[in-house]
Motif scaffolding. Sequence first.
Motif, mmCIF file in Angstrom:
data_model
loop_
_atom_site.group_PDB
_atom_site.id
_atom_site.type_symbol
_atom_site.label_atom_id
_atom_site.label_comp_id
_atom_site.label_asym_id
_atom_site.label_seq_id
_atom_site.Cartn_x
_atom_site.Cartn_y
_atom_site.Cartn_z
ATOM 1 N N PHE A 166 -3.756 11.283 -1.177
ATOM 2 C CA PHE A 166 -2.667 12.032 -0.565
ATOM 3 C C PHE A 166 -2.480 13.428 -1.145
ATOM 4 C CE2 PHE A 166 -1.588 7.477 -0.525
ATOM 5 C CZ PHE A 166 -1.549 7.257 0.848
ATOM 6 N N GLY A 167 -3.228 13.774 -2.163
ATOM 7 C CA GLY A 167 -3.123 15.093 -2.751
ATOM 8 C C GLY A 167 -1.996 15.262 -3.737
ATOM 9 N N PHE A 168 -1.389 14.148 -4.189
ATOM 10 C CA PHE A 168 -0.321 14.234 -5.170
ATOM 11 C C PHE A 168 -0.871 14.600 -6.554
ATOM 12 C CE2 PHE A 168 1.893 11.030 -2.317
ATOM 13 C CZ PHE A 168 2.633 12.015 -1.668
ATOM 14 N N ILE A 169 -2.003 14.001 -6.908
ATOM 15 C CA ILE A 169 -2.634 14.246 -8.203
ATOM 16 C C ILE A 169 -3.917 15.037 -7.970
ATOM 17 C CG2 ILE A 169 -3.580 13.228 -10.303
ATOM 18 C CD1 ILE A 169 -0.608 12.737 -9.919
ATOM 19 N N LYS A 170 -4.001 16.222 -8.551
ATOM 20 C CA LYS A 170 -5.196 17.057 -8.445
ATOM 21 C C LYS A 170 -5.667 17.419 -9.844
ATOM 22 C CE LYS A 170 -3.913 19.192 -4.021
ATOM 23 N NZ LYS A 170 -3.635 20.467 -3.329
ATOM 24 N N LYS A 171 -6.981 17.363 -10.018
ATOM 25 C CA LYS A 171 -7.559 17.700 -11.320
ATOM 26 C C LYS A 171 -8.707 18.676 -11.102
ATOM 27 C CE LYS A 171 -7.463 14.792 -14.570
ATOM 28 N NZ LYS A 171 -7.725 13.729 -15.565
ATOM 29 N N GLU A 172 -8.870 19.592 -12.018
ATOM 30 C CA GLU A 172 -9.985 20.541 -11.957
ATOM 31 C C GLU A 172 -10.421 20.909 -13.358
ATOM 32 O OE1 GLU A 172 -8.551 25.035 -11.613
ATOM 33 O OE2 GLU A 172 -8.025 23.863 -9.832
ATOM 34 N N TYR A 173 -11.685 21.311 -13.445
ATOM 35 C CA TYR A 173 -12.247 21.711 -14.733
ATOM 36 C C TYR A 173 -13.367 22.721 -14.464
ATOM 37 C CZ TYR A 173 -13.882 21.400 -19.554
ATOM 38 O OH TYR A 173 -14.215 21.702 -20.856
ATOM 39 N N VAL A 174 -13.467 23.714 -15.330
ATOM 40 C CA VAL A 174 -14.505 24.742 -15.211
ATOM 41 C C VAL A 174 -15.605 24.435 -16.210
ATOM 42 C CG1 VAL A 174 -15.048 27.189 -15.414
ATOM 43 C CG2 VAL A 174 -12.864 26.478 -14.404
ATOM 44 N N TYR A 175 -16.826 24.239 -15.692
ATOM 45 C CA TYR A 175 -17.981 23.906 -16.534
ATOM 46 C C TYR A 175 -18.834 25.154 -16.738
ATOM 47 C CZ TYR A 175 -16.951 18.978 -15.667
ATOM 48 O OH TYR A 175 -16.344 17.750 -15.598
ATOM 49 N N PRO A 176 -18.975 25.659 -17.961
ATOM 50 C CA PRO A 176 -19.919 26.746 -18.210
ATOM 51 C C PRO A 176 -21.347 26.251 -18.033
ATOM 52 C CG PRO A 176 -18.655 26.186 -20.196
ATOM 53 C CD PRO A 176 -18.286 25.207 -19.155
ATOM 54 N N THR A 177 -22.037 26.841 -17.081
ATOM 55 C CA THR A 177 -23.420 26.433 -16.782
ATOM 56 C C THR A 177 -24.265 27.686 -16.636
ATOM 57 O OG1 THR A 177 -22.441 24.616 -15.522
ATOM 58 C CG2 THR A 177 -24.813 24.906 -15.335
ATOM 59 N N PRO A 178 -24.699 28.296 -17.741
ATOM 60 C CA PRO A 178 -25.425 29.571 -17.638
ATOM 61 C C PRO A 178 -26.820 29.399 -17.043
ATOM 62 C CG PRO A 178 -25.380 28.798 -19.911
ATOM 63 C CD PRO A 178 -24.508 27.863 -19.132
ATOM 64 N N SER A 179 -27.154 30.302 -16.146
ATOM 65 C CA SER A 179 -28.500 30.383 -15.563
ATOM 66 C C SER A 179 -28.869 31.848 -15.433
ATOM 67 C CB SER A 179 -28.560 29.702 -14.192
ATOM 68 O OG SER A 179 -28.313 28.321 -14.296
ATOM 69 N N TYR A 180 -30.161 32.133 -15.570
ATOM 70 C CA TYR A 180 -30.651 33.516 -15.566
ATOM 71 C C TYR A 180 -31.545 33.732 -14.355
ATOM 72 C CZ TYR A 180 -33.077 37.749 -17.131
ATOM 73 O OH TYR A 180 -33.606 39.003 -17.216
ATOM 74 N N LEU A 181 -31.317 34.846 -13.670
ATOM 75 C CA LEU A 181 -32.108 35.195 -12.488
ATOM 76 C C LEU A 181 -32.440 36.682 -12.558
ATOM 77 C CD1 LEU A 181 -33.301 34.531 -9.680
ATOM 78 C CD2 LEU A 181 -31.030 35.015 -8.722
ATOM 79 N N LEU A 182 -33.710 37.017 -12.351
ATOM 80 C CA LEU A 182 -34.165 38.405 -12.385
ATOM 81 C C LEU A 182 -34.829 38.733 -11.058
ATOM 82 C CD1 LEU A 182 -34.440 40.940 -14.195
ATOM 83 C CD2 LEU A 182 -36.709 40.101 -14.838
ATOM 84 N N ALA A 183 -34.329 39.783 -10.406
ATOM 85 C CA ALA A 183 -34.865 40.201 -9.101
ATOM 86 C C ALA A 183 -35.537 41.557 -9.259
ATOM 87 C CB ALA A 183 -33.759 40.255 -8.052
#
Length: 421
Positions: A166-183
């Motif tokens: 029902f959307g009464f309880i909401k949880k969130e978390y930010v995960y550091p996930t480094p990735s490297y891309l060179l163009a």
Amino acid sequence: MKRSFSMGFKFFFVLLLFGTFFAYAMFQGGFVSWFLFYSFLPIIVYMFLLLIYPISNWTVKRRLSKHIIQASDHLSVEVELSRRFAFPLYYCIVEEYFPASLQKEDTSRSKFQRMSKTDALAKRRVVKRVSFPWFKRKWTYRYTLDNVPRGEHHLGAFRVKTGDFFGFIKKEYVYPTPSYLLAYPSERDIVFREKVNSFEEGASASYNVNAKNTNVVTGVREYMPGDRFSWIDWKTTARKDTVMTKEFEQEKSSNIMLILDAISFPAQDQIAFEGSVELTASLLKTLKRKASQMTFIGLGEERVFFPLQEDPAKNVLIQNYLARVQPGGNMPFSRLLDQEIRNIPQGLIAMVVTNQLDQATIEAMERLKRKSKKIIVFLIKPSAKITEEDKRMIHQLSVGGASVNVLTEEQLVQQKLEVSS
């Protein structure tokens, strides 16, 4: 503090909901009231368990199909989430955090059609994926990152969201996930067009970077645009199953110095600078086999100097520089060019790639011309911004013996560039 307050409020809400239904059943009595209490009891218990269930100990991984690409290419991204305990989750939303360097796009040659527009490369990238994991301990998301702009990109983190029915309880978390891309910058074929001289006007023959002494063959190489049909070595072509061309003694008799103007200036066009970088990369690719010694100099926020002598490591360093370079620096390009003139040897071919001309730069190029066998200037600028003053300075350079190539939208949208030498 804010997070603790939010956690406490949600916990109080679950207790209040439980107390409300229990009090209603106790004071109202009867089958209906107790039926409602026991019907909502599993939902309340689930909300309480979800409230104390930690999502911060999940493992989130990002896998890129490629870590080194060319600008305007596409790549696929796979995101894998895994957890130890299979607690039932109704939904899960994963949102990618894109760095500022990826908040724009490179549409290959078609971007030059918008060369004079401000922020023509800007693109807001938003990637959100929803799944319903329930009891799964591992699940994946996939998306495509298209029209990747030139540059060095560091993808940083994911935001993971989940909640109850029902959307009464909401949880969130930010995960550091480094990735490297060179163009790396895009490259294209360049054909040098020999400049026609009029001897009736007293003009002397200009040096042609494609000139060859066809009497002395020193080796073979792969065919390049602009090579004559008669230069093809048919025996080597048949043996290697690729078109091979004879290499002549004079072909590697010239020394070339290529200079990139990476100085920022007011009202600079971002796409025009991208054109300068792409042209520089294409010139290096085309000319590295036409000179016995070739030097590349980048003048901007940092000064780079690369002498090229068939060293693959140097080629990688130059590609990395061209992938990262952005307009910058406080010193005028004319002053930096004068500093380089003092150190360069006599008798080489100088090539300058720039986005603007001013009188100080014209005078510096004339001094460079006196020490060089030939100077070739590439001016990349939107046609709508080429002023009468620009035309006057271009004429001044041409009269002084320089070969000036003005590249606008009309030329840059072509697959193959033709320039005069």
